[in-house]
Design an enzyme around this catalytic site. Structure first.
Site, PDB file in Angstrom:
ATOM      1  N   LYS A 155     -40.564  23.828  -1.982  1.00 58.26           N
ATOM      2  CA  LYS A 155     -39.510  24.117  -1.006  1.00 58.26           C
ATOM      3  C   LYS A 155     -40.179  24.339   0.344  1.00 58.26           C
ATOM      4  O   LYS A 155     -40.571  25.444   0.684  1.00 58.26           O
ATOM      5  CB  LYS A 155     -38.722  25.352  -1.464  1.00 58.26           C
ATOM      6  CG  LYS A 155     -37.268  25.308  -1.031  1.00 58.26           C
ATOM      7  CD  LYS A 155     -36.439  26.341  -1.770  1.00 58.26           C
ATOM      8  CE  LYS A 155     -35.041  26.365  -1.237  1.00 58.26           C
ATOM      9  NZ  LYS A 155     -34.212  25.210  -1.625  1.00 58.26           N
ATOM     10  N   ARG A 167     -41.489  30.436  -7.414  1.00 59.90           N
ATOM     11  CA  ARG A 167     -41.396  29.139  -6.739  1.00 59.90           C
ATOM     12  C   ARG A 167     -42.039  29.191  -5.347  1.00 59.90           C
ATOM     13  O   ARG A 167     -42.716  28.257  -4.929  1.00 59.90           O
ATOM     14  CB  ARG A 167     -39.933  28.705  -6.669  1.00 59.90           C
ATOM     15  CG  ARG A 167     -39.760  27.245  -6.286  1.00 59.90           C
ATOM     16  CD  ARG A 167     -38.335  26.774  -6.498  1.00 59.90           C
ATOM     17  NE  ARG A 167     -37.401  27.478  -5.634  1.00 59.90           N
ATOM     18  CZ  ARG A 167     -36.071  27.330  -5.688  1.00 59.90           C
ATOM     19  NH1 ARG A 167     -35.525  26.515  -6.563  1.00 59.90           N
ATOM     20  NH2 ARG A 167     -35.291  27.990  -4.878  1.00 59.90           N
ATOM     21  N   GLU A 205     -32.599  13.410  -6.401  1.00 63.36           N
ATOM     22  CA  GLU A 205     -31.679  14.483  -6.033  1.00 63.36           C
ATOM     23  C   GLU A 205     -31.099  14.177  -4.665  1.00 63.36           C
ATOM     24  O   GLU A 205     -31.315  13.101  -4.116  1.00 63.36           O
ATOM     25  CB  GLU A 205     -32.396  15.842  -6.072  1.00 63.36           C
ATOM     26  CG  GLU A 205     -33.577  15.966  -5.114  1.00 63.36           C
ATOM     27  CD  GLU A 205     -34.136  17.393  -5.056  1.00 63.36           C
ATOM     28  OE1 GLU A 205     -33.363  18.360  -5.119  1.00 63.36           O
ATOM     29  OE2 GLU A 205     -35.362  17.518  -4.943  1.00 63.36           O
TER      30      GLU A 205
END
Ligand SMILES: *Cc1c(COP(=O)(O)O)cnc(C)c1O
Length: 341
Positions: free
Chosen positions: A184, A82, A220
């Site tokens: 992220k 990620r 989210e």
């Protein structure tokens, strides 16, 4: 090895420096060999790209002690992958995935004295991150980068049981359809700070963000993915290109299907249908699952049948199975637990 004299049960989620951190530098097109250091400070030029144009990405994971006394971490290969994907989206060089896992292991091992004992509920939070480090003023990616891993012990997420939280549907947007919501990056958090402070001032614990194009679908919160449970016990999680692919959520979906024999659906979830769900939870590394008892949509309350006192029954089973796997009480799928020592 002697543990530090820390009252593991009473520390919160704050920065407590540990003895070692990891540093590697990227220069002239390549990463150096990397090393552990005791210096917690970073000295950068005033014009470093990270300061001017926020070229920085990060990861979050935990090291903890299992029932049989091993120090472990959970699925670090997925954090490595990620971080590489996040870096790519911001035109940063990826830190090699095998080296990422090795650096995480080295850093945890060096800070073994700060890994809380089994049963304390506390963990050693591990924060890998990287940033553009050389001066940049005309807008372009940096040429030099630093990759670091810091660790800090954090207390039990739930003190005295997991109480359901109340969240609101926010009018702020978190991510654009073809933007950076799926990586992220610090930039996604910078712009969420006002929304979360505003939610807190209005008495809510978190924001539920909707898709910014149609404002009809659930995305989210600022830092956790949703899972819902239907009245006939199907686990449903929103599918969208602009949400962050939570490792906890992906693990819970696997647990639901393969350990609990539940039906799972990863699909678009409309705000309109949320009132028909039986349970709701937020998932991420910090809490694993935070139960949601109530969602307020512009004054209209959605109260889940699981109530405001405890987790819903299926959420609880998911929580207990995944934390059981993490803590070594339940056999883990191949490759999920990385033993440090
Ligand atoms: C980190 C993060 C999550 C949770 O991901 P985990 O891998 O489960 O910790 C969810 N949403 C956002 C926006 C995040 O940054």
């Amino acid at each position: 090895m002697e543990k530090k004299n820390i009252d593991w049960g009473s520390i919160g989620f704050g920065y407590i420096p540990t003895d070692y951190r990891y540093v590697a530098n990227f220069k002239d097109g390549k990463w150096d060999e990397g090393t552990l250091t005791t210096d917690p400070n970073v000295t950068l030029n005033e014009c470093a790209c990270v300061f001017q144009y926020a070229q920085t990405v990060f990861e979050g994971m935990k090291a903890y002690t299992t029932e049989d006394g091993h120090i472990v971490t959970f699925r670090p290969d997925l954090n490595a992958e990620r971080l590489a994907n996040s870096a790519k989206r911001l035109e940063m060089p990826a830190f090699p995935e095998d080296r990422f896992v090795d650096a995480v292991v080295q850093t945890i091992k060096a800070n073994e004295a700060y890994v809380p004992p089994y049963g304390s509920g506390a963990t050693l939070y591990v924060r890998p991150y990287m940033f553009g480090s050389n001066p940049v003023i005309g807008v372009k990616p940096a040429d030099e980068y630093q990759f670091r891993i810091l660790t800090t012990p954090v207390g039990p997420y739930f003190k005295g049981g997991a109480k359901p939280i109340t969240i609101r549907v926010t009018d702020f947007d978190r991510a654009a359809p073809h933007g950076t919501g799926h990586i992220k990056a610090g930039l996604n958090y910078a712009m969420s700070l006002h929304a979360i402070m505003d939610a807190h001032r209005q008495g809510y614990d978190e924001n539920m963000y909707l898709d910014s194009a149609t404002r009809t679908k659930v995305e989210e919160t600022g830092g956790a993915n949703f899972i819902f449970v239907t009245k006939d016990n199907t686990v449903v999680t929103p599918k969208s290109n602009s949400i962050l692919p939570s490792i906890t959520r992906r693990s819970l979906i696997y647990v639901a299907e393969h350990y609990l024999g539940l039906k799972v659906e990863e699909r678009e979830v409309y705000l309109d249908e949320v009132k028909d769900f039986a349970e709701c939870g937020l998932c991420g590394t910090a809490a694993v699952i935070s139960p949601v008892g109530k969602i307020v949509d512009h004054g209209k309350e959605i109260c889940f049948p699981s109530g405001m006192e405890e987790m819903g029954p299926t959420t609880k089973k998911l929580y207990e199975t995944l934390t059981g796997i993490q803590m070594g009480r339940i056999e883990a799928p191949e490759g999920w637990i990385k033993v440090i020592e």
